[in-house]
Every structure is written in structure tokens, then in C-alpha cells.
Design a protein around this motif. Structure first.
Motif, short mmCIF file in Angstrom:
data_model
loop_
_atom_site.label_atom_id
_atom_site.label_comp_id
_atom_site.label_asym_id
_atom_site.label_seq_id
_atom_site.Cartn_x
_atom_site.Cartn_y
_atom_site.Cartn_z
N ARG A 1 0.86 -1.18 0.00
CA ARG A 1 0.00 0.00 0.00
C ARG A 1 0.89 1.23 0.00
N SER B 1 -3.05 -2.97 -1.90
CA SER B 1 -4.21 -3.01 -1.02
C SER B 1 -4.81 -1.63 -0.78
N ARG B 2 -4.05 -0.58 -1.04
CA ARG B 2 -4.56 0.78 -0.85
C ARG B 2 -3.62 1.75 -1.57
N SER C 1 -7.09 -3.68 -3.94
CA SER C 1 -8.16 -4.39 -3.24
C SER C 1 -8.95 -3.50 -2.29
N GLY C 2 -8.35 -2.40 -1.82
CA GLY C 2 -9.01 -1.49 -0.90
C GLY C 2 -9.37 -0.17 -1.56
N ASN C 3 -9.14 0.93 -0.83
CA ASN C 3 -9.55 2.25 -1.30
C ASN C 3 -8.47 2.92 -2.16
N GLY D 1 -12.39 -1.36 -2.95
CA GLY D 1 -13.02 -0.47 -1.99
C GLY D 1 -13.62 0.75 -2.66
N ASP D 2 -13.42 1.91 -2.02
CA ASP D 2 -13.97 3.17 -2.52
C ASP D 2 -12.98 3.88 -3.45
#
Length: 271
Positions: free
Chosen positions: A139, A161-162, A184-186, A209-210
């Protein structure tokens, strides 16, 4: 932020021994592969110890970090002018380079192979990032680096992941992350005054995510991004040169799992 401190030689020694490639007879499990097929390292097997805080070039030289370090390594302070002393480091749990008023280069870090979390904040003399040919990022937060114009190159980073790229007023595009296919995340691309499009994100197709695209003063198109799906919310707002109609069309073509929000872009540019 806590007061800066330099970890004791004993703590550093223990951290480095924990990441030693010389395994004891009972360490067979540490040699097994991860789900991705990559060999496990200290980042997968070790419990991080105390933060390692480096506030000067002398601290970096004394620490002599090398190989794999599971800890949170914080590089911060007016005494930091060079990262050459970190050239033997290959893997880090968290590499946090922040508020270094006299640091103008990340030279010395090009041989990194894995960083689970990278933080680059408030390094105002930093103009460009180097090429990291073998670095896989987990990230990343890149924000408030006033002079940063170039993200360098991360060809080995294909997923994360971010991702947060925020408040870098001289950054003109997102080239350097061309190999990234998904997060996978924001994801947040916010308050970057000179970004005009998403050149560099052509292969980036999925967000778990967002997604936030907010307050980018010169952004006038969403072209360049190969995005197909967003698992969470999508918010495109307060980009004064971006047509509201373009924002609506961009969101409409995505598979979105959450809310769709577009507002305060430039409605006068709609045909």
C-alpha cells in the motif's frame, strides 16, 4: 506524532537477527511458499518490534539496516540529507519517509524488493522518485510533497491493497504505475493541482473499496484510466475544470458496488 527516538543497538540487532537467512532446524515452516508462490520472508513470519526511528544521516549509518526488516522504519528530521546508508535494505514492513526538509532524493532505495506500506509525506525538496525495478508495494500514501513532479517507476507493482495520492501540487501525471492492475481497498486521487488526466493508469482495471477523485484543480478529463469496476463507493467531485457530464459518463460505465456520487464539477462544460 511521537517524539523522535533512535532504537537501541540491542533492539536493532534483535530485529536484524530475526530476519537472518540462516534458519534454525525448527524453521522449516518459514521457508514454505505463500499463496502467491513467493517464498516467505520476515514480513510474513516475524512480529514487528519497536519502531526504528532515524532522524539523521548518522542514525542511518549506525543502524546499518539490511536484508529484511519487519519493523516500522521512520525516516524523519532535519538531519536527513541522504538515504545512501539504506542501500542494503531489501524488504520493510512499513517505510515511512516524512518531513525531511533537506532530503532531495531517494537514491539508495532502488534495490528494494518489497515494502508492505510506503509513506512519503512532506518531503518538499523531493522532485522525482527513482525507478524501483523489483519493488512490490503493498500500500502507498504519497502526499504533501510540494516539489514532486514524477512518480518514478514501479514495474514490479501489479496489485496493491490501498493507494492514496494527495496534495502534491507539482505532480503532473500518474506515470510510473503502468503495471498496476488493481487495488483491493480504497483509492484516493485528491488535491493534486497539476494532474490533467489519468495517463499511467491504462492497465488499472479494478478497485475493491472506494474511489475518490476530488479537488484536482487542472483535471479536465478522465481519459487514460482503464477502470472497469469499483467494489465500494465512487465519488468524483470539486474538480473545477472537469465537465460534470464527463464525470457522470465515467461513473455510468463502471460496475459500482456502492454509492455513485458526482458533484461540484464544471456543469458549464456539458454539451
Amino acid at each position: 506524532m511521537r517524539a523522535l527516538r533512535f532504537a537501541s543497538p540491542l533492539a536493532l540487532g534483535l530485529a536484524l537477527l530475526a530476519c537472518s537467512p540462516e534458519d534454525t532446524p525448527g524453521d522449516e515452516e518459514a521457508e514454505t511458499d505463500t499463496d502467491t508462490g513467493a517464498a516467505q520472508t520476515c514480513l510474513d513470519t516475524d512480529t514487528p518490534g519497536e519502531d526504528i526511528i532515524l532522524a539523521s544521516d548518522a542514525d542511518i549509518e549506525e543502524a546499518a539496516l539490511s536484508g529484511c526488516v519487519a519493523e516500522h522504519v521512520i525516516v524523519s528530521g532535519g538531519g536527513i540529507t541522504s538515504l545512501a546508508g539504506l542501500s542494503e535494505l531489501r524488504q520493510v514492513g512499513i517505510l515511512d519517509i516524512r518531513y525531511n526538509p533537506f532530503l532531495d532524493s531517494l537514491a539508495g532505495l532502488e534495490q528494494l524488493e518489497r515494502v508492505d506500506q510506503l509513506i512519503l509525506t512532506g518531503n518538499n525538496l523531493l522532485i522525482e522518485l527513482p525507478e524501483f525495478p523489483d519493488l512490490a508495494l503493498g500500500r502507498a500514501t504519497i502526499n504533501a510533497n510540494d516539489g514532486l513532479t514524477d512518480l518514478g517507476s514501479f514495474p514490479a507493482t501489479t496489485s496493491m491493497s490501498r493507494l492514496e495520492i494527495d496534495s502534491n501540487p507539482a505532480l503532473t501525471d500518474l506515470s510510473g504505475l503502468e503495471s498496476l492492475t488493481g487495488v483491493s481497498g480504497n483509492v484516493a486521487i485528491t488535491n493534486n493541482a497539476m494532474i490533467v488526466d489519468f495517463t499511467g493508469f491504462e492497465a488499472f482495471t479494478a478497485i475493491g473499496g472506494d474511489l475518490e477523485i476530488i479537488d484536482n484543480a487542472e483535471l479536465d478529463t478522465l481519459e487514460g484510466w482503464g477502470l472497469v469496476s469499483v467494489g465500494g463507493d465512487v465519488r468524483v467531485s470539486s474538480n473545477p475544470k472537469l465537465s460534470e457530464c464527463l464525470a457522470q459518463a465515467f461513473i455510468a460505465m463502471l460496475e459500482v458496488g456502492g454509492a455513485k456520487i458526482e458533484s461540484s464539477n464544471e456543469s458549464g462544460l456539458c454539451d
